[in-house]
Design a protein around this motif. Sequence first.
Motif, PDB file in Angstrom:
ATOM      1  N   CYS A   1      47.392  47.922  45.085  1.00 51.93           N
ATOM      2  CA  CYS A   1      48.505  48.412  45.284  1.00 51.93           C
ATOM      3  C   CYS A   1      49.472  48.750  43.900  1.00 51.93           C
ATOM      4  CB  CYS A   1      49.270  47.992  46.315  1.00 51.93           C
ATOM      5  SG  CYS A   1      50.713  48.746  46.717  1.00 51.93           S
ATOM      6  N   TRP A   2      49.357  47.345  43.159  1.00 49.16           N
ATOM      7  CA  TRP A   2      50.005  47.351  42.020  1.00 49.16           C
ATOM      8  C   TRP A   2      49.372  48.235  40.767  1.00 49.16           C
ATOM      9  CZ3 TRP A   2      48.692  44.061  37.630  1.00 49.16           C
ATOM     10  CH2 TRP A   2      49.644  43.797  36.615  1.00 49.16           C
ATOM     11  N   ARG A   3      48.051  48.354  41.082  1.00 48.55           N
ATOM     12  CA  ARG A   3      47.471  49.023  39.931  1.00 48.55           C
ATOM     13  C   ARG A   3      47.851  50.631  40.202  1.00 48.55           C
ATOM     14  NH1 ARG A   3      41.616  49.088  41.119  1.00 48.55           N
ATOM     15  NH2 ARG A   3      41.222  50.197  39.449  1.00 48.55           N
TER      16      ARG A   3
ATOM     17  N   LEU B   1      48.179  41.217  32.146  1.00 47.21           N
ATOM     18  CA  LEU B   1      47.789  40.420  33.442  1.00 47.21           C
ATOM     19  C   LEU B   1      46.750  41.148  34.103  1.00 47.21           C
ATOM     20  CD1 LEU B   1      49.159  38.349  35.371  1.00 47.21           C
ATOM     21  CD2 LEU B   1      50.784  39.986  36.099  1.00 47.21           C
ATOM     22  N   LEU B   2      46.857  42.306  34.210  1.00 50.20           N
ATOM     23  CA  LEU B   2      45.668  43.025  35.120  1.00 50.20           C
ATOM     24  C   LEU B   2      44.340  42.716  34.381  1.00 50.20           C
ATOM     25  CD1 LEU B   2      45.149  45.197  37.231  1.00 50.20           C
ATOM     26  CD2 LEU B   2      45.299  46.840  35.247  1.00 50.20           C
TER      27      LEU B   2
ATOM     28  N   ALA C   1      41.405  40.657  36.201  1.00 48.00           N
ATOM     29  CA  ALA C   1      39.883  41.210  36.516  1.00 48.00           C
ATOM     30  C   ALA C   1      38.933  40.692  36.150  1.00 48.00           C
ATOM     31  CB  ALA C   1      39.868  42.644  35.593  1.00 48.00           C
ATOM     32  N   THR C   2      39.231  39.686  34.870  1.00 49.91           N
ATOM     33  CA  THR C   2      38.057  38.789  34.493  1.00 49.91           C
ATOM     34  C   THR C   2      37.945  37.624  35.370  1.00 49.91           C
ATOM     35  OG1 THR C   2      39.863  37.863  32.955  1.00 49.91           O
ATOM     36  CG2 THR C   2      38.074  39.154  31.730  1.00 49.91           C
TER      37      THR C   2
ATOM     38  N   ALA D   1      47.760  33.051  42.936  1.00 50.26           N
ATOM     39  CA  ALA D   1      48.324  33.448  41.654  1.00 50.26           C
ATOM     40  C   ALA D   1      48.642  34.967  41.604  1.00 50.26           C
ATOM     41  CB  ALA D   1      47.353  33.133  40.588  1.00 50.26           C
ATOM     42  N   ILE D   2      47.896  35.809  42.447  1.00 49.69           N
ATOM     43  CA  ILE D   2      48.260  37.129  42.317  1.00 49.69           C
ATOM     44  C   ILE D   2      49.721  37.534  42.494  1.00 49.69           C
ATOM     45  CG2 ILE D   2      47.386  39.522  43.155  1.00 49.69           C
ATOM     46  CD1 ILE D   2      44.732  38.533  43.120  1.00 49.69           C
ATOM     47  N   PRO D   3      49.900  37.195  44.100  1.00 46.60           N
ATOM     48  CA  PRO D   3      51.417  37.480  44.284  1.00 46.60           C
ATOM     49  C   PRO D   3      52.477  36.825  43.739  1.00 46.60           C
ATOM     50  CG  PRO D   3      50.408  36.045  46.216  1.00 46.60           C
ATOM     51  CD  PRO D   3      49.400  36.323  45.173  1.00 46.60           C
TER      52      PRO D   3
END
Length: 385
Positions: free
Chosen positions: A267-269, A284-285, A289-290, A329-331
């Motif tokens: 959603c953020w992407r 951050l993206l 991803a890594t 960590a994402i939210p």
Amino acid sequence: MNNLLDAFHLTALPAAAEDFRAEVKHFLDGHLPPAPADVRARSWMGFDADFSRRLAARGWIGLTLPASYGGAGMDAFRRFVLVEELLAAGAPVAAHWIADRQSGPLILRYGTGAQKDFYLPRICAASAFFCIGMSEPDSGSDLASVRTRAVRCDGGWRLTGRKIWTTNAQHCQYMIALVRSSGVPEDRQKGLSQFIVDLSLPGVEVRPIVDLTGDAHFSEVTFDNVFLADDALIGDEGAGWQQVTAELAFERSGPERLYSSVVLLDCWRAQLRRHGASDADLALLGSFATQLATLRCLSIAVTARLAHGESPVVEAALVKDIGTEFEQAIPAQLEAAISADPAQTIDPELFRTVAYLSQISPTFSLRGGTREVLRGMIARGLGLR
Ligand SMILES: Cc1cc2nc3c(=O)[nH]c(=O)nc-3n(C[C@H](O)[C@H](O)[C@H](O)COP(=O)(O)OP(=O)(O)OC[C@H]3O[C@@H](n4cnc5c(N)ncnc54)[C@H](O)[C@@H]3O)c2cc1C
């Protein structure tokens, strides 16, 4: 939009599993009810019996169970792909989730012929949903101290006690409960057994519990002298601890321990594509991803061990520990990123999804065994305890 992991090819799944991915995507295009991201973010907490029945009709519940029991007889890698695609799409899979992931494999491994004949086809048809009866009000992390007790009686057992935090007990037909069948709580792992409890039996009371987000996805379940026939015992009497330990390897290692916040990430992407990304956003993206690509390799490695019939309990604990840290960590980091610039345009759907996951994500490192307990197991696996 491309999958976030399309740029990485660190681990190869067998070709048959990758071929299966296209079939799953096609099915989801046609059958997934449209829903906003904050609803899809519930993913494996989203209960929709109709969706589970559609998946069953396609033959994809009990994917690894033998065809003779209604399963698809496929390998664990194809199940990995199916689960990965369901979660990435935010499909509401909670109804059949536990039966498919662990109750079915447990019954296949330890059940009698009659238990397999009865339960497995019902699991595959999405007409029997299961819940996990491990935790009790005074026994969560310390599972060996369970006090719910089954006492031998004429023709079966009498069950008395209480389970808590039982995901979807209020919607399920059956619970597989870990209970004391002999000895005293001080005997710890000795004298525990697993029973399949029909939740419609007299003496069973199910009380849903509302969580911080307003959802009621788990329950407290009380057993008041419930009569269980002899054939409710699964596996050997007194072997409950070994059985439950094997069950937890299925429970802890799958993509669901990495993907609980993946709908938010997508959603953020989408928001970054629409409104532009700062250098900090891109960094951050890239970091997400890594991490996701690496964690996915770990999860696939554990899947390979399960596919060989092993029970990689410590490795599964490791995947769950690092995976849930990532999911949390994402939210947390997106909340910080989107509030860093109060002037930027934020889609309301993104706001609602961040808000939901910020509230629910502390549970990710509790459900299925807490972080501290898993780290204790990992330390033991490393020979440090
Ligand atoms: C969303 C959700 C769904 C769940 N679904 C189910 C379910 O379907 N079925 C089920 O049986 N259970 C379920 N649970 C329960 C879950 O497995 C327990 O909450 C968990 O095992 C912790 O037990 P507890 O809550 O009793 O906490 P406690 O065991 O009381 O722990 C409290 C704190 O002390 C720490 N702690 C405990 N012992 C140690 C130790 N030896 N060393 C270091 N630290 C320690 C823990 O890490 C935790 O931080 C669910 C929980 C959640 C949040």
